[in-house]
Design a protein around this motif. Structure first.
Motif, short mmCIF file in Angstrom:
data_model
loop_
_atom_site.label_atom_id
_atom_site.label_comp_id
_atom_site.label_asym_id
_atom_site.label_seq_id
_atom_site.Cartn_x
_atom_site.Cartn_y
_atom_site.Cartn_z
N GLY A 231 1.21 -1.38 -0.16
CA GLY A 231 0.20 0.28 0.01
C GLY A 231 0.62 0.89 -0.09
N ARG B 160 -0.68 2.34 -2.67
CA ARG B 160 -1.80 2.75 -3.06
C ARG B 160 -2.65 2.31 -2.87
NH1 ARG B 160 -1.65 8.38 -1.71
NH2 ARG B 160 -2.97 8.36 -2.04
N VAL B 161 -3.26 1.71 -3.90
CA VAL B 161 -4.39 0.15 -3.97
C VAL B 161 -3.96 -0.33 -4.57
CG1 VAL B 161 -6.51 0.23 -4.52
CG2 VAL B 161 -5.83 2.29 -3.27
N ARG C 110 -9.87 -5.05 -2.36
CA ARG C 110 -8.45 -4.07 -3.42
C ARG C 110 -8.33 -3.65 -1.80
NH1 ARG C 110 -8.76 -1.86 -8.25
NH2 ARG C 110 -8.02 0.42 -7.69
N THR C 111 -6.92 -3.25 -1.38
CA THR C 111 -6.73 -3.10 0.05
C THR C 111 -5.51 -1.53 0.07
OG1 THR C 111 -4.28 -4.34 -0.23
CG2 THR C 111 -6.48 -5.24 0.33
N THR C 112 -5.40 -1.12 1.02
CA THR C 112 -5.15 -0.01 1.24
C THR C 112 -3.87 0.35 2.05
OG1 THR C 112 -6.48 0.93 2.28
CG2 THR C 112 -6.41 1.20 0.05
#
Length: 363
Positions: free
Chosen positions: A121, A125-126, A340-342
């Motif tokens: 991340g 970022r994403v 989706r992760t951050t």
């Protein structure tokens, strides 16, 4: 020759045999000056080499077979280490398998996944991954973990956190069945659920020349040698670490954390590197798949050993550990619910991992 240098540099081929040589020196001359330091150097070098060779194999055979090779190889050696310690320690080690499996699950769910999400991340970022594969893996892992570490506290045929022999056999068979079903699901019937997403196309390794079959076989042999060096070096270092843990008053369960942490080092490095390279799908394949393989092979093996030897096998966790485990399973299902992760979920999991470590030493 240029491809050989590219895929298997000289140091990657020299480090595992050097680690074996250090182990030979340790066994033949136990009092050799600085032998513990040499064992640590051999262990660290073998971890780095094992990650390299696992990546060579993964590049040759593709996903998810590459991550499965490393997960299975590490798990087989972890099982061998646990069984050898149980055979040498007898009934006094009845809780070793539980402590090690629990530590492995917590390290994977919170430490490895948390670090991967944080590192990935921060750089990208994403990041995206495929929900179908991750959901199937988390569902399988949850059932195996609950059967193994929580239900023994609530079954009534035997007192305490243990199963009867018939219950042990049932849980062992159920665990193997779930592990086998997931492996077939991952590698044959729905392999596409575990392939990297389109966002991973920026990875330069995808376009590099593929290793030859000879190079992949050489990497497989060197990977196994490196993992053997990791485990045996850890066993040689463990008396010094156990003495240190005793000196600081750490509980006995921390030995399981030590074993799991050392054995999972190669997978940890590989998963974090994959996330940094924007291959989060590979990172999650390796992390969750390793947890399933760890329990799926460890529990049936120690269950058979306990039944044959007539030993009680303590599997149920105490209340504090149960709460931490359930919390980890709940939060990871939320963190990975959208595909989706951050950075934030990574921080959350690392804070839970820190809490697990702190409460293990200060219960």
């Amino acid at each position: 020759m240029s491809q050989q240098i590219k895929h298997n540099p000289l140091w990657t081929m020299a480090v595992p045999p050097a680690g074996l040589a250090i182990l030979g020196l340790y066994w033949s001359v136990p009092g050799f000056p600085g032998i513990v330091i040499l064992l640590v150097l051999g262990l660290v070098g073998s971890v780095i080499a094992s990650v390299h060779h696992a990546e060579v194999i993964a590049h040759r055979v593709g996903e998810p077979f590459g991550t499965l090779v490393l997960a299975l190889a590490v798990t087989v050696i972890e099982v061998a280490l646990i069984v050898s310690m149980m055979l040498s320690g007898g009934e006094a080690t009845s809780g070793l398998a539980r402590d090690t499996v629990f530590a492995a699950v917590m390290i994977i769910l919170n430490g490895i996944i948390g670090a991967s999400l944080l590192v990935g991340g921060r750089k990208h970022r994403v990041q995206g991954f495929k929900l179908d594969g991750v959901n199937a893996a988390l569902g399988t892992l949850t059932v195996i973990v609950v059967f193994t570490l929580i239900v023994p506290n609530y079954s009534t045929s035997a007192p305490g956190p243990v199963y009867t022999n018939s219950q042990l056999v049932f849980v062992a068979v159920a665990t193997v069945a779930l592990f086998a079903a997931f492996t077939v699901f991952q590698t044959i019937r729905h392999r596409d659920y575990f392939l990297p997403t389109d966002e991973d196309e920026t990875d330069p390794d995808e376009h590099a020349a593929q290793p030859t079959s000879r190079e992949a076989l050489a990497s497989l042999g060197l990977l196994l040698v490196a993992l053997v060096v990791v485990v045996l070096s850890a066993k040689g270092i463990s008396p010094s670490i156990e003495a240190l843990l005793l000196a600081v008053g750490a509980p006995p369960a921390t030995v399981g954390i030590l074993i799991a942490a050392i054995v999972l080092l190669p997978e940890s490095v590989a998963a974090i590197r994959a996330a940094h390279a924007n291959r989060l799908q590979t990172s999650l394949n390796l992390a969750i798949g390793s947890a399933i393989a760890s329990i799926g092979l460890t529990v049936p093996t120690v269950a058979v050993l306990a039944v044959v030897m007539g030993w009680p096998l303590a599997l149920g966790l105490d209340m504090k550990s149960t709460v931490l485990l359930v919390l980890s399973l709940f939060v990871v299902s939320i963190s990975l619910r959208t595909g989706r992760t951050t950075v934030l979920p990574g921080v959350v999991h690392l804070v839970m991992f820190a809490a697990y470590l702190f409460l293990s030493f200060v219960p």
